[in-house]
Write an enzyme that holds these catalytic residues in place. Structure first.
Site, mmCIF file in Angstrom:
data_model
loop_
_atom_site.group_PDB
_atom_site.id
_atom_site.type_symbol
_atom_site.label_atom_id
_atom_site.label_comp_id
_atom_site.label_asym_id
_atom_site.label_seq_id
_atom_site.Cartn_x
_atom_site.Cartn_y
_atom_site.Cartn_z
ATOM 1 N N THR A 28 3.390 -0.098 0.636
ATOM 2 C CA THR A 28 2.116 -0.337 -0.196
ATOM 3 C C THR A 28 1.398 1.135 -0.422
ATOM 4 O OG1 THR A 28 1.849 -2.732 0.822
ATOM 5 C CG2 THR A 28 -0.214 -1.398 -0.087
ATOM 6 N N SER A 30 -0.307 4.244 -3.222
ATOM 7 C CA SER A 30 -0.141 5.047 -4.725
ATOM 8 C C SER A 30 1.377 5.588 -4.454
ATOM 9 C CB SER A 30 -1.173 6.007 -4.884
ATOM 10 O OG SER A 30 -1.283 6.869 -3.944
ATOM 11 N N THR A 31 1.915 6.071 -3.383
ATOM 12 C CA THR A 31 3.116 6.711 -3.209
ATOM 13 C C THR A 31 4.229 5.573 -3.530
ATOM 14 O OG1 THR A 31 2.039 8.004 -1.727
ATOM 15 C CG2 THR A 31 4.383 8.334 -2.110
ATOM 16 N N ALA A 83 2.162 7.189 3.940
ATOM 17 C CA ALA A 83 1.580 7.476 5.126
ATOM 18 C C ALA A 83 0.510 8.108 4.669
ATOM 19 C CB ALA A 83 2.443 8.166 5.927
ATOM 20 N N LYS A 94 -0.807 5.063 9.263
ATOM 21 C CA LYS A 94 -0.869 4.128 8.119
ATOM 22 C C LYS A 94 -1.942 3.204 8.274
ATOM 23 C CE LYS A 94 3.011 2.735 6.542
ATOM 24 N NZ LYS A 94 2.596 2.871 5.202
ATOM 25 N N GLY A 96 -4.371 3.169 5.574
ATOM 26 C CA GLY A 96 -5.353 3.199 4.524
ATOM 27 C C GLY A 96 -5.506 2.234 3.373
ATOM 28 N N GLU A 103 3.380 -3.585 6.983
ATOM 29 C CA GLU A 103 4.297 -2.685 6.947
ATOM 30 C C GLU A 103 4.949 -2.366 8.246
ATOM 31 O OE1 GLU A 103 1.390 0.075 3.910
ATOM 32 O OE2 GLU A 103 1.017 0.282 5.856
ATOM 33 N N LYS A 121 -0.168 15.451 3.603
ATOM 34 C CA LYS A 121 0.071 14.318 4.428
ATOM 35 C C LYS A 121 0.471 14.919 5.829
ATOM 36 C CE LYS A 121 -1.536 11.302 1.673
ATOM 37 N NZ LYS A 121 -0.695 9.893 1.415
HETATM 38 C C1 5RP Z 1 -1.352 1.561 3.165
HETATM 39 C C2 5RP Z 1 -0.692 2.668 3.665
HETATM 40 C C3 5RP Z 1 -0.281 3.587 2.615
HETATM 41 O O1 5RP Z 1 1.139 4.020 2.857
HETATM 42 C C4 5RP Z 1 -1.166 4.803 3.031
HETATM 43 O O2 5RP Z 1 -2.485 4.637 2.990
HETATM 44 C C5 5RP Z 1 -0.880 5.976 1.877
HETATM 45 O O3 5RP Z 1 -1.146 5.605 0.746
HETATM 46 P P1 5RP Z 1 -1.054 6.470 -0.769
HETATM 47 O O4 5RP Z 1 0.420 6.519 -0.847
HETATM 48 O O5 5RP Z 1 -1.822 5.755 -1.675
HETATM 49 O O6 5RP Z 1 -1.594 8.002 -0.292
HETATM 50 O O7 5RP Z 1 -0.367 2.984 4.975
HETATM 51 O O8 5RP Z 1 -1.860 0.463 4.029
#
Ligand code: 5RP
Length: 218
Positions: A28, A30-31, A83, A94, A96, A103, A121
């Site tokens: 989950t 953006s990545t 992450a 993790k 965010g 997850e 990161k």
């Molecule tokens: C969601 C997560 C995401 O992997 C983490 O927040 C990184 O997010 P992004 O890929 O948007 O930087 O743990 O619960």
């Protein structure tokens, strides 16, 4: 190179770990969204996907990728997710995006956990990013008081209800120099559903998008 481009490059590199006919665990954020979009380009190669959130399930479905439940599939060969922070020891923070519980479940049920991220990161020590903790709503204040005894400063994430109907505390200022120990200590607190440390079950591979290209840490 932008962080977004680095995320996309890491997502593309993760595809090299995906084999024909696999059911793929999908994270989950953006990545992970980049990974879903890249996966969709080869959707006929895979058998389906298990999502770690309602949002990812929806995105997979919109791409015409078959979404399965973990109860249907059993253990998975691979899980790909982003992450908020990662170390070279492959310990992660993790949550965010508030999806940490699902997850952690999909990661636990997967043989290989591939973490994809942009270079920002990678950190020497976890904890600058506040540690997300999913709590049962009635336990929120109790858990917050216990966390203060651990030296942390919990902040209630206003307006956030997880896919499991729970709430999130973001904990600032914790000493996470020993992530395995901290994850284990937090696991003992009643009222916590999941803490966002992925250390007892770390990633197996960290794929970092960098300005010079993609780096894999194993
Ligand atoms: C969601 C997560 C995401 O992997 C983490 O927040 C990184 O997010 P992004 O890929 O948007 O930087 O743990 O619960």
């Amino acid at each position: 190179m932008s962080a977004n481009q680095q995320k996309l490059n890491a997502a593309r590199a993760a595809m090299e770990h995906i084999e024909y006919d696999w059911v793929v665990g999908v994270g989950t954020g953006s990545t992970a969204n980049h990974f879903i979009d890249v996966l969709a380009e080869s959707k006929d190669r895979i058998d389906g996907a298990v999502a770690s959130s309602e949002a990812s399930a929806q995105r997979l479905g919109e791409h015409g990728i078959r979404v399965l439940g973990l109860d249907q599939t059993g253990d998975l060969p691979v899980y790909v997710d982003g992450a908020d922070e990662a170390t070279k020891h492959l310990h992660l923070i993790k949550g965010g995006g508030a999806a940490l519980t699902r997850e952690k479940i999909v990661a636990a049920a997967s043989e290989k956990f591939i973490c994809i991220a942009d270079s920002s990161k990678l950190v020497p020590v976890l904890g600058k990013f506040p540690l997300p903790i999913e709590v049962i709503p009635m336990a929120r204040s109790y858990v917050a008081r216990q966390i203060c005894k651990f030296g942390g400063r919990p902040v209630y994430r206003e307006g956030c209800i997880t896919d499991n109907g729970n709430e999130i505390l973001d904990v600032h200022g914790l000493d996470i120099s020993n992530p395995v120990e901290m994850e284990t200590r937090l696991n003992q607190l009643v009222g916590i559903v999941t803490n966002g440390l992925f250390a007892n079950r770390p990633a197996n591979v960290l794929i970092l998008g960098e300005d010079q290209g993609v780096r894999e840490i194993t």
